[in-house]
Enzyme design. Structure first.
Site, PDB file in Angstrom:
ATOM      1  N   ALA A 233       0.833  -1.210   0.000  1.00  0.00           N
ATOM      2  CA  ALA A 233       0.000   0.000   0.000  1.00  0.00           C
ATOM      3  C   ALA A 233       0.869   1.262   0.000  1.00  0.00           C
ATOM      4  O   ALA A 233       0.594   2.215  -0.731  1.00  0.00           O
ATOM      5  CB  ALA A 233      -0.912  -0.004   1.213  1.00  0.00           C
TER       6      ALA A 233
ATOM      7  N   ASP B 294       2.273   1.705  -3.418  1.00  0.00           N
ATOM      8  CA  ASP B 294       1.266   2.232  -4.339  1.00  0.00           C
ATOM      9  C   ASP B 294       1.067   3.730  -4.160  1.00  0.00           C
ATOM     10  O   ASP B 294       0.853   4.460  -5.121  1.00  0.00           O
ATOM     11  CB  ASP B 294      -0.082   1.517  -4.123  1.00  0.00           C
ATOM     12  CG  ASP B 294      -0.023   0.095  -4.642  1.00  0.00           C
ATOM     13  OD1 ASP B 294       0.949  -0.233  -5.363  1.00  0.00           O
ATOM     14  OD2 ASP B 294      -0.935  -0.694  -4.310  1.00  0.00           O
TER      15      ASP B 294
ATOM     16  N   LEU C 153      27.556 -20.938 -27.918  1.00  0.00           N
ATOM     17  CA  LEU C 153      28.583 -21.652 -27.156  1.00  0.00           C
ATOM     18  C   LEU C 153      28.820 -23.055 -27.701  1.00  0.00           C
ATOM     19  O   LEU C 153      27.886 -23.712 -28.164  1.00  0.00           O
ATOM     20  CB  LEU C 153      28.151 -21.771 -25.694  1.00  0.00           C
ATOM     21  CG  LEU C 153      28.110 -20.480 -24.889  1.00  0.00           C
ATOM     22  CD1 LEU C 153      27.424 -20.718 -23.548  1.00  0.00           C
ATOM     23  CD2 LEU C 153      29.511 -19.938 -24.665  1.00  0.00           C
TER      24      LEU C 153
ATOM     25  N   GLU D 167      28.967 -20.789 -14.175  1.00  0.00           N
ATOM     26  CA  GLU D 167      27.693 -20.092 -14.025  1.00  0.00           C
ATOM     27  C   GLU D 167      26.562 -21.010 -14.473  1.00  0.00           C
ATOM     28  O   GLU D 167      26.692 -21.668 -15.497  1.00  0.00           O
ATOM     29  CB  GLU D 167      27.697 -18.832 -14.914  1.00  0.00           C
ATOM     30  CG  GLU D 167      28.921 -17.953 -14.679  1.00  0.00           C
ATOM     31  CD  GLU D 167      28.986 -16.755 -15.632  1.00  0.00           C
ATOM     32  OE1 GLU D 167      28.106 -16.653 -16.513  1.00  0.00           O
ATOM     33  OE2 GLU D 167      29.904 -15.943 -15.469  1.00  0.00           O
TER      34      GLU D 167
ATOM     35  N   LYS E  14      23.561 -22.252 -16.468  1.00  0.00           N
ATOM     36  CA  LYS E  14      23.082 -21.828 -17.788  1.00  0.00           C
ATOM     37  C   LYS E  14      21.569 -21.700 -17.700  1.00  0.00           C
ATOM     38  O   LYS E  14      20.839 -22.685 -17.768  1.00  0.00           O
ATOM     39  CB  LYS E  14      23.493 -22.846 -18.845  1.00  0.00           C
ATOM     40  CG  LYS E  14      23.178 -22.403 -20.253  1.00  0.00           C
ATOM     41  CD  LYS E  14      23.902 -23.286 -21.250  1.00  0.00           C
ATOM     42  CE  LYS E  14      23.639 -22.844 -22.672  1.00  0.00           C
ATOM     43  NZ  LYS E  14      22.244 -22.946 -23.057  1.00  0.00           N
TER      44      LYS E  14
ATOM     45  N   ASP F 112      17.799 -21.093 -18.522  1.00  0.00           N
ATOM     46  CA  ASP F 112      17.085 -21.468 -19.730  1.00  0.00           C
ATOM     47  C   ASP F 112      15.953 -20.488 -19.996  1.00  0.00           C
ATOM     48  O   ASP F 112      14.809 -20.708 -19.613  1.00  0.00           O
ATOM     49  CB  ASP F 112      16.550 -22.898 -19.554  1.00  0.00           C
ATOM     50  CG  ASP F 112      16.228 -23.526 -20.887  1.00  0.00           C
ATOM     51  OD1 ASP F 112      16.551 -22.926 -21.922  1.00  0.00           O
ATOM     52  OD2 ASP F 112      15.640 -24.622 -20.881  1.00  0.00           O
TER      53      ASP F 112
ATOM     54  N   TYR G 181      18.457 -11.733 -15.468  1.00  0.00           N
ATOM     55  CA  TYR G 181      19.711 -12.020 -14.767  1.00  0.00           C
ATOM     56  C   TYR G 181      20.876 -11.695 -15.677  1.00  0.00           C
ATOM     57  O   TYR G 181      20.975 -12.227 -16.787  1.00  0.00           O
ATOM     58  CB  TYR G 181      19.762 -13.490 -14.328  1.00  0.00           C
ATOM     59  CG  TYR G 181      18.879 -13.715 -13.132  1.00  0.00           C
ATOM     60  CD1 TYR G 181      19.384 -13.533 -11.853  1.00  0.00           C
ATOM     61  CD2 TYR G 181      17.539 -14.020 -13.281  1.00  0.00           C
ATOM     62  CE1 TYR G 181      18.563 -13.673 -10.744  1.00  0.00           C
ATOM     63  CE2 TYR G 181      16.710 -14.163 -12.184  1.00  0.00           C
ATOM     64  CZ  TYR G 181      17.232 -13.988 -10.921  1.00  0.00           C
ATOM     65  OH  TYR G 181      16.428 -14.108  -9.829  1.00  0.00           O
TER      66      TYR G 181
ATOM     67  N   LYS H 138      26.464 -29.203 -20.681  1.00  0.00           N
ATOM     68  CA  LYS H 138      25.017 -29.434 -20.586  1.00  0.00           C
ATOM     69  C   LYS H 138      24.701 -30.672 -19.755  1.00  0.00           C
ATOM     70  O   LYS H 138      25.463 -31.637 -19.763  1.00  0.00           O
ATOM     71  CB  LYS H 138      24.444 -29.638 -21.987  1.00  0.00           C
ATOM     72  CG  LYS H 138      24.721 -28.503 -22.959  1.00  0.00           C
ATOM     73  CD  LYS H 138      23.603 -27.541 -23.067  1.00  0.00           C
ATOM     74  CE  LYS H 138      22.552 -28.071 -23.999  1.00  0.00           C
ATOM     75  NZ  LYS H 138      21.569 -27.049 -24.350  1.00  0.00           N
TER      76      LYS H 138
ATOM     77  N   CYS I 181       3.594 -46.992 -49.577  1.00  0.00           N
ATOM     78  CA  CYS I 181       3.660 -45.639 -49.016  1.00  0.00           C
ATOM     79  C   CYS I 181       2.305 -45.266 -48.419  1.00  0.00           C
ATOM     80  O   CYS I 181       1.276 -45.390 -49.095  1.00  0.00           O
ATOM     81  CB  CYS I 181       4.043 -44.666 -50.119  1.00  0.00           C
ATOM     82  SG  CYS I 181       3.829 -42.951 -49.649  1.00  0.00           S
TER      83      CYS I 181
ATOM     84  N   CYS J  58       0.861 -42.353 -51.007  1.00  0.00           N
ATOM     85  CA  CYS J  58       0.454 -42.608 -52.400  1.00  0.00           C
ATOM     86  C   CYS J  58       0.193 -44.085 -52.683  1.00  0.00           C
ATOM     87  O   CYS J  58      -0.196 -44.446 -53.781  1.00  0.00           O
ATOM     88  CB  CYS J  58       1.508 -42.064 -53.360  1.00  0.00           C
ATOM     89  SG  CYS J  58       3.059 -42.990 -53.306  1.00  0.00           S
TER      90      CYS J  58
ATOM     91  N   CYS K  84       9.790 -43.777 -50.369  1.00  0.00           N
ATOM     92  CA  CYS K  84       8.806 -43.854 -51.434  1.00  0.00           C
ATOM     93  C   CYS K  84       9.487 -43.202 -52.633  1.00  0.00           C
ATOM     94  O   CYS K  84       9.935 -42.054 -52.549  1.00  0.00           O
ATOM     95  CB  CYS K  84       7.561 -43.069 -51.013  1.00  0.00           C
ATOM     96  SG  CYS K  84       6.511 -42.653 -52.393  1.00  0.00           S
TER      97      CYS K  84
ATOM     98  N   CYS L 151       4.397 -38.417 -55.388  1.00  0.00           N
ATOM     99  CA  CYS L 151       3.707 -38.777 -54.145  1.00  0.00           C
ATOM    100  C   CYS L 151       3.186 -37.504 -53.462  1.00  0.00           C
ATOM    101  O   CYS L 151       3.941 -36.553 -53.253  1.00  0.00           O
ATOM    102  CB  CYS L 151       4.689 -39.514 -53.234  1.00  0.00           C
ATOM    103  SG  CYS L 151       4.105 -39.676 -51.544  1.00  0.00           S
TER     104      CYS L 151
HETATM  105  S1  IVH Z   1      27.583 -16.471 -21.958  1.00  0.00           S
HETATM  106  C1  IVH Z   1      30.021 -16.080 -25.507  1.00  0.00           C
HETATM  107  N1  IVH Z   1      26.538 -17.030 -19.633  1.00  0.00           N
HETATM  108  O1  IVH Z   1      23.118 -19.664 -23.168  1.00  0.00           O
HETATM  109  C2  IVH Z   1      29.189 -16.112 -24.334  1.00  0.00           C
HETATM  110  N2  IVH Z   1      25.262 -17.512 -21.576  1.00  0.00           N
HETATM  111  O2  IVH Z   1      24.643 -20.008 -26.242  1.00  0.00           O
HETATM  112  C3  IVH Z   1      27.771 -16.439 -24.643  1.00  0.00           C
HETATM  113  N3  IVH Z   1      23.037 -18.437 -21.138  1.00  0.00           N
HETATM  114  O3  IVH Z   1      21.115 -18.230 -25.050  1.00  0.00           O
HETATM  115  C4  IVH Z   1      26.842 -16.380 -23.540  1.00  0.00           C
HETATM  116  N4  IVH Z   1      23.189 -18.438 -18.946  1.00  0.00           N
HETATM  117  O4  IVH Z   1      21.710 -16.493 -23.151  1.00  0.00           O
HETATM  118  C5  IVH Z   1      26.365 -17.053 -20.956  1.00  0.00           C
HETATM  119  N5  IVH Z   1      25.717 -17.464 -17.524  1.00  0.00           N
HETATM  120  C6  IVH Z   1      25.551 -17.475 -18.837  1.00  0.00           C
HETATM  121  C7  IVH Z   1      24.361 -17.952 -19.431  1.00  0.00           C
HETATM  122  C8  IVH Z   1      24.263 -17.954 -20.818  1.00  0.00           C
HETATM  123  C9  IVH Z   1      22.424 -18.717 -19.998  1.00  0.00           C
HETATM  124  C10 IVH Z   1      22.465 -18.642 -22.486  1.00  0.00           C
HETATM  125  C11 IVH Z   1      22.632 -17.469 -23.399  1.00  0.00           C
HETATM  126  C12 IVH Z   1      22.463 -18.075 -24.756  1.00  0.00           C
HETATM  127  C13 IVH Z   1      23.090 -19.425 -24.553  1.00  0.00           C
HETATM  128  C14 IVH Z   1      24.519 -19.400 -25.052  1.00  0.00           C
END
Ligand code: IVH
Length: 673
Positions: free
Chosen positions: A37, A40, A86, A117, A119, A121, A229, A319, A413, A416, A431, A436
């Site tokens: 509040a 606001d 990457l 770091e 990654k 998504d 981020y 990954k 197929c 066809c 095929c 087709c």
């Molecule tokens: S560095 C050359 N740091 O991953 C450096 N990318 O192909 C390129 N992503 O969609 C990016 N977290 O947005 C970096 N801590 C991080 C990341 C990050 C996610 C994503 C980025 C891109 C893909 C990189």
């Protein structure tokens, strides 16, 4: 209009700062200091002042976070420094290989200090701050050109609209990169809401973030729970921090949200430990991650390592292994692709894998069907890795229902009904009937696709209709379509027909690599098509090239070379190409684009007296991939300025174009491309 008094001005500036401080406490630090509040109330007062004194309204006002008027389409913006992708690894061995290449590149035997770091998504974006103000925000796009989504990004509450005065002075231009994500909890809540309004729920958090950001109406974006981020800054401007960890500190100090699990790690063993740790906490996180990004921490080492094609040599994405899920196989269908390949497709009871609902999975070919011995009603294990098409990896035999019958492979197929064949040396059945219907439809769909002739509006459904109506036998027939013919199709009104004809007309001027790709020669994807265009320059050269000549092109292997030669050998294909020519397709000469150079894609203007004639610098810039023009505009990236500069310098300052001297130009050149 009333002029604001000095008191009002002071109050307004204070309010802006105060509201942004609370935004930061709430969205970045997770430590709200006042009630909703009270917040606001501050906000209402801000709006009141802005309404009374519209002149005061500034782009960094928190009121700008509620969204702007809807736009018709996103403008394209060029990233000053391309946003790279990457390289990927999935095992310790592969990471150790990467580490070895890094040490070789740096000519050292000592352990490398990396930053690890999560990654995230979501969707990669870039925020450009000029003199401390957020002026442009864009998507990654193809890495070179992105979409301008500034209005949408401004609605994300944890993105600073303004930086501190000190940072603004130190970095007149600061380009911050990071990921926009939707938290899992927020995603679930939003989906429940969408479902109760009978709206389409979002497939996963990444689509949630991407879909929300790409709304033309930023008010919709404003209503979505998104967060940004930061993970880096681009290296356009000097001075620059000396390392990734310093960059993260700088960003943190400026009020950007930083992921809490970033940390330094030295050598392969420690990076591997960090990966294990991240894997173990992954299920507890309220956001999706698909792996870990590992970056060489020191920037001068990064510069030494440079990049290969579109990925840096100093970073890698480690990954997570593909996620598995169990479900029931309800049936098997056989689909026919544009090249006639028959693929068995598993029809599954829908199941969630890596954040996506999966109801179809590839069973690849007959050998795979036999190996798996899948039967209807079986419980199967499904795998999905990233954007890859899901596949069935295993059948759980203990759970097979009684009397389950094996799947029989078709002899004809499904489209066809002509006999199908398995060619020698191939796993696939094909095929071989070029007429087709499924193949005609598939070829037309591929021809019109985004990477091909890019005929907007010609998707799978329309391809099917055109084929069924007998209007299209091969893709070149689209160039003879008339409005009258189109209007005979279901759901086709005058406007849609005209739009389609306009799109077809635009495609007559498609660039050569698109035309080559659109033909659908087996194995010739977008990359191969570009290589062929770069190397051969014209379509006629390609059509006339011998298999031997094609094989000698870097990037074209013997199989593709054979396929190309065979393609042009077929009379039906030559007839189709003639039809395209008669239908007005231009087949342009291809201007080979320079694809390397430290200054690739940058535009320069030179002014004032330099140590050598201007032509010397012009040649230097051009040979490094840059462009030199005469007048300073918004599109100019750098003004190279010597002694006694005049109006160009003034204009550059006015437009906020970066001004550099001779030495700074040489510095740019010495950077790794
Ligand atoms: S560095 C050359 N740091 O991953 C450096 N990318 O192909 C390129 N992503 O969609 C990016 N977290 O947005 C970096 N801590 C991080 C990341 C990050 C996610 C994503 C980025 C891109 C893909 C990189």
């Amino acid at each position: 209009m009333a002029k604001p008094s000095a008191d009002i001005r002071t109050e307004y500036e204070k309010l802006k700062a105060e509201i942004e401080r609370h935004n930061r406490l709430y969205y970045v630090e997770d430590k709200p200091a006042i009630s909703d509040a009270a917040y606001d109330q501050l906000f209402d007062r801000l709006l009141e002042i802005e309404q009374q004194f519209p002149d005061l309204l500034s782009p960094d006002s928190p009121s700008q976070r509620v969204g702007a008027a809807p736009s018709k389409k996103f403008e394209s913006v060029r990233h000053r420094v391309p946003m790279l992708s990457l390289q990927k690894v999935t095992t310790v061995e592969e990471f150790a290989d990467f580490d070895r290449r890094v040490r070789e590149g740096l000519e050292t035997d000592t352990d490398i200090e990396y930053m690890v770091e999560p990654k995230l998504d979501g969707l990669a974006v870039e925020l450009v701050y000029r003199d401390g103000l957020l002026v442009v925000g864009s998507t990654r796009g193809d890495g070179v050109n992105g979409e301008n989504i500034t209005a949408n990004l401004k609605t994300i509450r944890n993105i600073p609209l303004k930086l501190s005065a000190q940072t603004a002075r130190q970095f007149p231009l600061l380009e911050v990169r990071g990921e926009v994500i939707m938290k899992l909890s927020a995603f679930k809540k939003l989906n429940a809401q969408l479902e109760s309004n009978e709206e389409q729920p979002l497939a996963n958090t990444r689509n949630g973030a991407a879909g929300s950001l790409r709304q033309l109406d930023s008010k919709i974006t404003a209503s979505r729970p998104l967060l940004f981020y930061a993970y880096g800054i681009s290296d356009t401007e000097l001075p620059r921090p000396g390392s990734q960890s310093e960059t993260i500190e700088l960003l943190k100090a400026e009020g950007f949200s930083i992921n809490e699990h970033m940390s330094p790690a030295r050598g392969v063993t420690n990076v591997a430990k960090a990966f294990e740790k991240l894997s173990s906490i992954r299920p507890t996180l309220d956001y999706e991650i698909d792996g870990m990004v590992v970056k060489v921490n020191d920037f001068s080492s990064q510069r030494t390592l440079g990049q290969i094609s579109r990925a840096p040599r100093w970073a890698v994405a480690w990954k997570f292994a593909a996620e598995l899920a169990e479900t029931i196989l309800e049936g098997v269908e056989f689909s026919v692709g544009r090249t006639g390949v028959i693929t068995p497709v598993a029809k599954l009871k829908p199941v969630r894998v890596s954040g996506v609902m999966v109801s179809n999975a590839s069973l690849h070919n007959e050998d795979e069907l036999t190996r798996l011995d899948v039967r209807c009603g079986d419980t199967v294990v499904v795998r999905r890795a990233g954007d890859v098409i899901p596949e069935v990896v295993e059948v759980i035999l203990e759970r097979r229902p009684k009397g389950a019958k094996p799947v029989s492979y078709p002899k004809t197929c499904p489209s066809c009904h002509q006999p199908i064949e398995r060619l020698e040396g191939e796993a696939a059945h094909r095929c071989l009937n070029v007429a087709c219907p499924a193949q005609i439809e598939g070829r037309l769909f591929h021809f019109a696709s985004k990477g091909g002739m890019d005929i907007e509006g010609l998707g799978g459904k329309l391809a099917e209709q055109l084929r069924d109506a007998g209007l299209v036998h091969d893709p070149a027939d689209v160039y003879a379509l008339t409005k009258e013919q189109l209007l005979t199709l279901d759901l086709m009104g005058d406007k849609r027909a005209q739009n389609l004809l306009d799109a077809i007309d635009r495609s007559r001027h498609a660039e050569l690599p698109r035309i080559i790709y659109a033909l659908g020669i087996i194995g010739v994807g977008e990359t191969a098509a570009r290589i062929l265009a770069d190397e051969l320059g014209t379509f006629d050269e390609l059509a006339a090239a011998s298999e031997e000549r094609l094989q000698n092109i870097n990037g074209i292997g013997p199989t593709i070379a054979g396929n190309i030669a065979q393609f042009f050998h077929h009379k039906a294909n030559r007839t189709m190409i003639d039809k395209m020519k008669r239908g007005g397709v231009v087949f342009p000469v291809h201007q080979r684009k320079q694809t390397r150079g430290a200054l690739l894609g940058r535009t320069f203007v030179i002014t004032g007296t330099l140590s050598q004639p201007r032509d010397h610098f012009k040649a230097l810039i051009e040979s490094n991939g840059g462009k030199v023009t005469d007048s300073v505009t918004k599109k100019t990236d750098y003004l190279v300025c010597g002694e006694d500069a005049g109006s160009k310098l003034e204009k550059a300052k006015k437009l906020g174009v970066t001004v550099i001297d001779e030495q700074a130009l040489l510095n740019l050149l010495s950077r790794e491309p």
